[in-house]
Design an enzyme around this catalytic site. Structure first.
Site, mmCIF file in Angstrom:
data_model
loop_
_atom_site.group_PDB
_atom_site.id
_atom_site.type_symbol
_atom_site.label_atom_id
_atom_site.label_comp_id
_atom_site.label_asym_id
_atom_site.label_seq_id
_atom_site.Cartn_x
_atom_site.Cartn_y
_atom_site.Cartn_z
ATOM 1 N N LYS A 55 0.814 -1.236 0.438
ATOM 2 C CA LYS A 55 -0.060 -0.193 -0.465
ATOM 3 C C LYS A 55 0.803 1.229 -0.593
ATOM 4 O O LYS A 55 0.459 2.062 -0.740
ATOM 5 C CB LYS A 55 -0.634 -0.309 1.420
ATOM 6 C CG LYS A 55 -2.018 -0.807 1.030
ATOM 7 C CD LYS A 55 -2.963 -1.542 2.675
ATOM 8 C CE LYS A 55 -3.889 -2.241 2.046
ATOM 9 N NZ LYS A 55 -4.520 -2.878 3.522
ATOM 10 N N GLN A 99 -5.480 -1.556 9.822
ATOM 11 C CA GLN A 99 -5.143 -2.493 9.208
ATOM 12 C C GLN A 99 -5.583 -3.715 9.526
ATOM 13 O O GLN A 99 -5.669 -3.831 10.793
ATOM 14 C CB GLN A 99 -3.450 -3.410 8.886
ATOM 15 C CG GLN A 99 -3.418 -4.991 7.958
ATOM 16 C CD GLN A 99 -3.751 -4.661 6.132
ATOM 17 O OE1 GLN A 99 -4.021 -3.535 6.101
ATOM 18 N NE2 GLN A 99 -5.018 -5.714 5.768
ATOM 19 N N ASP A 122 -11.734 3.553 4.323
ATOM 20 C CA ASP A 122 -11.494 1.756 4.292
ATOM 21 C C ASP A 122 -13.124 1.784 4.157
ATOM 22 O O ASP A 122 -13.739 0.872 3.985
ATOM 23 C CB ASP A 122 -11.459 1.100 5.749
ATOM 24 C CG ASP A 122 -10.243 -0.211 5.000
ATOM 25 O OD1 ASP A 122 -10.281 0.180 4.437
ATOM 26 O OD2 ASP A 122 -9.651 -0.405 6.075
HETATM 27 N N1 GUN Z 1 -7.191 -6.820 5.870
HETATM 28 C C1 GUN Z 1 -8.254 -7.457 4.847
HETATM 29 N N2 GUN Z 1 -8.105 -6.636 3.788
HETATM 30 C C2 GUN Z 1 -8.235 -5.567 4.316
HETATM 31 C C3 GUN Z 1 -9.609 -3.854 3.769
HETATM 32 O O1 GUN Z 1 -10.141 -3.945 3.248
HETATM 33 N N3 GUN Z 1 -9.187 -3.385 4.811
HETATM 34 C C4 GUN Z 1 -8.563 -2.959 6.360
HETATM 35 N N4 GUN Z 1 -8.653 -2.219 7.411
HETATM 36 N N5 GUN Z 1 -7.557 -4.254 6.309
HETATM 37 C C5 GUN Z 1 -8.460 -5.607 6.215
#
Ligand code: GUN
Length: 299
Positions: A55, A99, A122
């Protein structure tokens, strides 16, 4: 014999990132600063570390600022919340992503609840979820929005189509169903208690599989010509002599591809779109937070 067209998530994601990079550059020209994304990772789960690193790299490649906060496994709830509050108040930060999953001793929803909805790239806060349900402008979870973009690119209007979403998670299943409903699909949310799942899936023009069970959706469940979006990423046990098992989706790809009209592969389907949409949400949030106009069809 494969009849299905392969939906190339990598190509879709590259196109979307190119558009984000243009918008990030014009944002910087207009505002005098880069759009910024903060990512918070607690603990040392190897898969999450890979996602977070990726990311950060892609954020910088798109011309935005990346702020990574890597916290130890033993982080206390109040310290994590204090960090979220600090990021809420930081004008250089347009998007905040914590995350998931968090380590067991932390209360995930209580942490997410503290994210300013205007920075909730998110789309997981109660405010974002409510806005999506009400059809109000807001930030939408990345994976389902990426799936919707690929579906609309493939099918054009989705109006009146029968869509079956398998899985009811907060990250994918529920928001996916809301997005499809907003496109005037007739939506069924199926899950582990659904009676006669194969029959339910056989009615679908659109199938979105997000259950996390390898190859659960069988080829003979697919209506001829249906569009299949496979959100699952499951690692099979390694074959003899191999170190790592193969990655497969929730759909039996080889069988489904004989009947479907179009299908996303695993890997290379939905996966690459998730980060691209996160970057899209960040540049959209940056514009909104700075009071800059961004037309609905700009991205
Ligand atoms: N863990 C796996 N996919 C995601 C996501 O799209 N957002 C977040 N915050 N954690 C994740």
């Amino acid at each position: 014999m494969t009849v299905a067209a392969i939906i190339d998530g990598k190509a879709h994601a590259a196109q979307l990132r190119a558009r984000v990079a243009e918008l990030a550059a014009s944002f910087e020209r207009k505002s005098g600063r880069k759009a910024g994304l903060a990512v918070v990772l607690v603990g040392d789960d190897p898969a999450s570390q890979v996602y977070v690193r990726n990311k950060g790299k892609k954020t910088v490649e798109c011309g935005m600022a990346s702020f990574e906060h890597l916290l130890p496994e033993a982080t206390r709830q109040e310290d994590l919340i204090a960090l979220v509050e600090k990021l809420n108040a930081d004008p250089a930060v347009d998007g905040i992503l914590v995350q998931l999953p968090l380590p067991d001793h932390l209360d995930e929803q209580a942490v997410v609840d503290r994210i300013n909805p205007d920075k909730d790239v998110d789309g997981l806060t109660p405010a974002s979820t409510g806005r999506l349900a009400l059809g109000l402008p807001g930030l939408v979870p990345c994976t389902p929005l990426g799936c919707l973009m690929m579906l609309k690119d493939r099918l054009g209007s989705l109006s009146g189509l029968d869509a079956v979403v398998i899985g009811r998670s907060i990250l994918v299943g529920k928001p996916m169903a809301q997005l499809l409903l907003a496109e005037s699909c007739t939506v069924t949310i199926a899950h582990s208690r659904t009676k006669d799942l194969p029959e339910v899936v056989r009615r679908a023009d659109i199938i979105v599989a997000a259950v996390g069970r390898p190859k659960m959706v069988m080829g003979d469940w697919i209506k001829p010509g249906a569009t299949v979006i496979d959100v699952g990423i499951n690692r099979l046990p390694p074959e003899p002599g191999k170190e790592k098992g193969k990655l497969v989706g929730d759909v039996d790809y080889d069988e489904a591809a004989k009947t479907a009209g179009a299908i996303t592969p695993v890997p290379g389907g939905v996966g690459p779109m998730t980060i691209a949409v996160l970057l899209r949400n960040t540049v959209v949030a940056a514009h909104r937070n700075a009071g800059l106009e961004l037309s609905a069809d700009a991205i």
